[in-house]
Design an enzyme around this catalytic site. Sequence first.
Site, PDB file in Angstrom:
ATOM      1  N   THR A 196      16.773  15.146 -29.190  1.00 13.04           N
ATOM      2  CA  THR A 196      17.893  14.876 -28.287  1.00 13.04           C
ATOM      3  C   THR A 196      18.639  16.186 -28.015  1.00 13.04           C
ATOM      4  O   THR A 196      18.628  17.073 -28.854  1.00 13.04           O
ATOM      5  CB  THR A 196      18.836  13.878 -28.988  1.00 13.04           C
ATOM      6  OG1 THR A 196      18.134  12.655 -29.155  1.00 13.04           O
ATOM      7  CG2 THR A 196      20.109  13.640 -28.211  1.00 13.04           C
ATOM      8  N   ARG A 224      14.361  -0.168 -25.612  1.00 13.09           N
ATOM      9  CA  ARG A 224      15.086   0.323 -26.786  1.00 13.09           C
ATOM     10  C   ARG A 224      16.197   1.272 -26.355  1.00 13.09           C
ATOM     11  O   ARG A 224      15.990   2.138 -25.516  1.00 13.09           O
ATOM     12  CB  ARG A 224      14.129   1.052 -27.738  1.00 13.09           C
ATOM     13  CG  ARG A 224      14.796   1.583 -29.025  1.00 13.09           C
ATOM     14  CD  ARG A 224      15.111   3.061 -28.928  1.00 13.09           C
ATOM     15  NE  ARG A 224      15.627   3.607 -30.212  1.00 13.09           N
ATOM     16  CZ  ARG A 224      16.057   4.847 -30.389  1.00 13.09           C
ATOM     17  NH1 ARG A 224      16.050   5.687 -29.374  1.00 13.09           N
ATOM     18  NH2 ARG A 224      16.503   5.254 -31.553  1.00 13.09           N
ATOM     19  N   ILE A 225      17.385   1.092 -26.919  1.00  9.98           N
ATOM     20  CA  ILE A 225      18.511   1.978 -26.655  1.00  9.98           C
ATOM     21  C   ILE A 225      18.927   2.621 -27.970  1.00  9.98           C
ATOM     22  O   ILE A 225      19.100   1.939 -28.983  1.00  9.98           O
ATOM     23  CB  ILE A 225      19.678   1.215 -26.009  1.00  9.98           C
ATOM     24  CG1 ILE A 225      19.275   0.757 -24.601  1.00  9.98           C
ATOM     25  CG2 ILE A 225      20.933   2.077 -25.948  1.00  9.98           C
ATOM     26  CD1 ILE A 225      20.229  -0.205 -23.950  1.00  9.98           C
ATOM     27  N   GLY A 226      19.060   3.940 -27.972  1.00  8.35           N
ATOM     28  CA  GLY A 226      19.422   4.666 -29.184  1.00  8.35           C
ATOM     29  C   GLY A 226      20.913   4.947 -29.252  1.00  8.35           C
ATOM     30  O   GLY A 226      21.731   4.312 -28.586  1.00  8.35           O
ATOM     31  N   ASP A 227      21.262   5.949 -30.060  1.00  4.83           N
ATOM     32  CA  ASP A 227      22.674   6.281 -30.251  1.00  4.83           C
ATOM     33  C   ASP A 227      23.247   7.145 -29.127  1.00  4.83           C
ATOM     34  O   ASP A 227      24.460   7.131 -28.894  1.00  4.83           O
ATOM     35  CB  ASP A 227      22.852   7.031 -31.574  1.00  4.83           C
ATOM     36  CG  ASP A 227      22.179   8.397 -31.534  1.00  4.83           C
ATOM     37  OD1 ASP A 227      22.891   9.418 -31.499  1.00  4.83           O
ATOM     38  OD2 ASP A 227      20.937   8.460 -31.521  1.00  4.83           O
ATOM     39  N   THR A 246      22.468  13.864 -33.212  1.00  2.10           N
ATOM     40  CA  THR A 246      21.027  13.863 -32.969  1.00  2.10           C
ATOM     41  C   THR A 246      20.322  13.421 -34.235  1.00  2.10           C
ATOM     42  O   THR A 246      20.801  13.682 -35.341  1.00  2.10           O
ATOM     43  CB  THR A 246      20.531  15.258 -32.549  1.00  2.10           C
ATOM     44  OG1 THR A 246      19.097  15.251 -32.534  1.00  2.10           O
ATOM     45  CG2 THR A 246      20.987  16.341 -33.517  1.00  2.10           C
ATOM     46  N   GLY A 247      19.174  12.754 -34.084  1.00  2.00           N
ATOM     47  CA  GLY A 247      18.423  12.353 -35.265  1.00  2.00           C
ATOM     48  C   GLY A 247      17.974  10.917 -35.175  1.00  2.00           C
ATOM     49  O   GLY A 247      17.602  10.422 -34.113  1.00  2.00           O
ATOM     50  N   GLU A 248      18.038  10.216 -36.289  1.00  4.97           N
ATOM     51  CA  GLU A 248      17.568   8.841 -36.368  1.00  4.97           C
ATOM     52  C   GLU A 248      18.628   7.933 -35.760  1.00  4.97           C
ATOM     53  O   GLU A 248      19.644   7.617 -36.381  1.00  4.97           O
ATOM     54  CB  GLU A 248      17.309   8.480 -37.832  1.00  4.97           C
ATOM     55  CG  GLU A 248      16.661   7.137 -38.027  1.00  4.97           C
ATOM     56  CD  GLU A 248      16.564   6.764 -39.490  1.00  4.97           C
ATOM     57  OE1 GLU A 248      16.583   5.540 -39.758  1.00  4.97           O
ATOM     58  OE2 GLU A 248      16.481   7.650 -40.363  1.00  4.97           O
ATOM     59  N   GLY A 249      18.399   7.543 -34.508  1.00  7.60           N
ATOM     60  CA  GLY A 249      19.409   6.815 -33.751  1.00  7.60           C
ATOM     61  C   GLY A 249      19.928   5.568 -34.439  1.00  7.60           C
ATOM     62  O   GLY A 249      21.131   5.298 -34.447  1.00  7.60           O
TER      63      GLY A 249
END
Length: 326
Positions: A196, A224-227, A246-249
């Site tokens: 990201t 799918r929607i992330g952070d 950034t990272g594991e949403g």
Amino acid sequence: MGGWAIAVHGGAGVDPNLPAQRQEEAKRLLTHCLHLGISALRSSLPAIDVVELVVRELETDPLFNSGRGSALTEKGRVEMEASIMDGPKRRCGAVSGLTTVKNPVSLARLVMEKSPHSYLAFEGAEEFARQQGVETVENAYFITEENVGMLQLAKDANTIMFDYRIPTDTCSGAAGTIDSPLQMNGLPISLYSQETVGCVVVDAQGRCAAATSTGGLMNKMSGRIGDSPLIGAGTYACDICAISCTGEGEAIIRGTLAREVAAVMEYKGLDLQDAIDYVIKERLDEGKAGLIAVSNDGKVGYGFNTTGMFRGCATEDGFMEVGIWE
């Protein structure tokens, strides 16, 4: 006032064996984006304009996972998301499920400024983009040959791919051969990293702003929607600070990571770097992530619990750093 400050990231979680050439390419792009932002700040552009400008540049370059070069869904398409937030009045805009909008961050800003809403997604967001006359392109524009190959690797391994660059002895390329302690939302995944992009800025007037943009996860489920587009999770800005994660949403969402930095500054009275360190240590549980942040007194900081994070930061007093590792 402590003067302006800027930070930019290109994702947390980096393969320790990342080829030197790729490392240099990443550093060059981050350095270029920092200089772009510094130049804008010296021209007295407000923070909100600077974060949009820098993230647009990152979306246009295929190196990181946003805009052109975005990760592919299980269906082989690109579904992008982005958000932007203006600290002084906590105005925000976010978009998800974009398939044709060349610069998602700019559409997020239009949602903030030209719509009655904070968040638009999928067909509605695309329709709004057409109404606003923003530049659109075919979905193929965003797809790179490299990512097509990575999607196939992810499908062969029957996994969501978090970092296509990390070699693993236990991932033989066939379903059922993965032996990994890494999990997402309690489900095992084989490999780690998110690329990201994001930018945070405090301008000379002490105004803070943040923007984040991504293509999400390789081989993610469609929809799918992330952070990244979630205000308070992947992006947050208020009168005292601005944060981009950034990272594991899924872990960032559970920890409302970006808002948490602001909250411990507000309610615990921590300074910027102490707040970042506290949140990375206490709010990620088993998750892997990183973040960049600025405060209204001209400070800049970052933190991550991954092997590395693509990042760069600079302040008005001449400090500048571009790095990947600890």
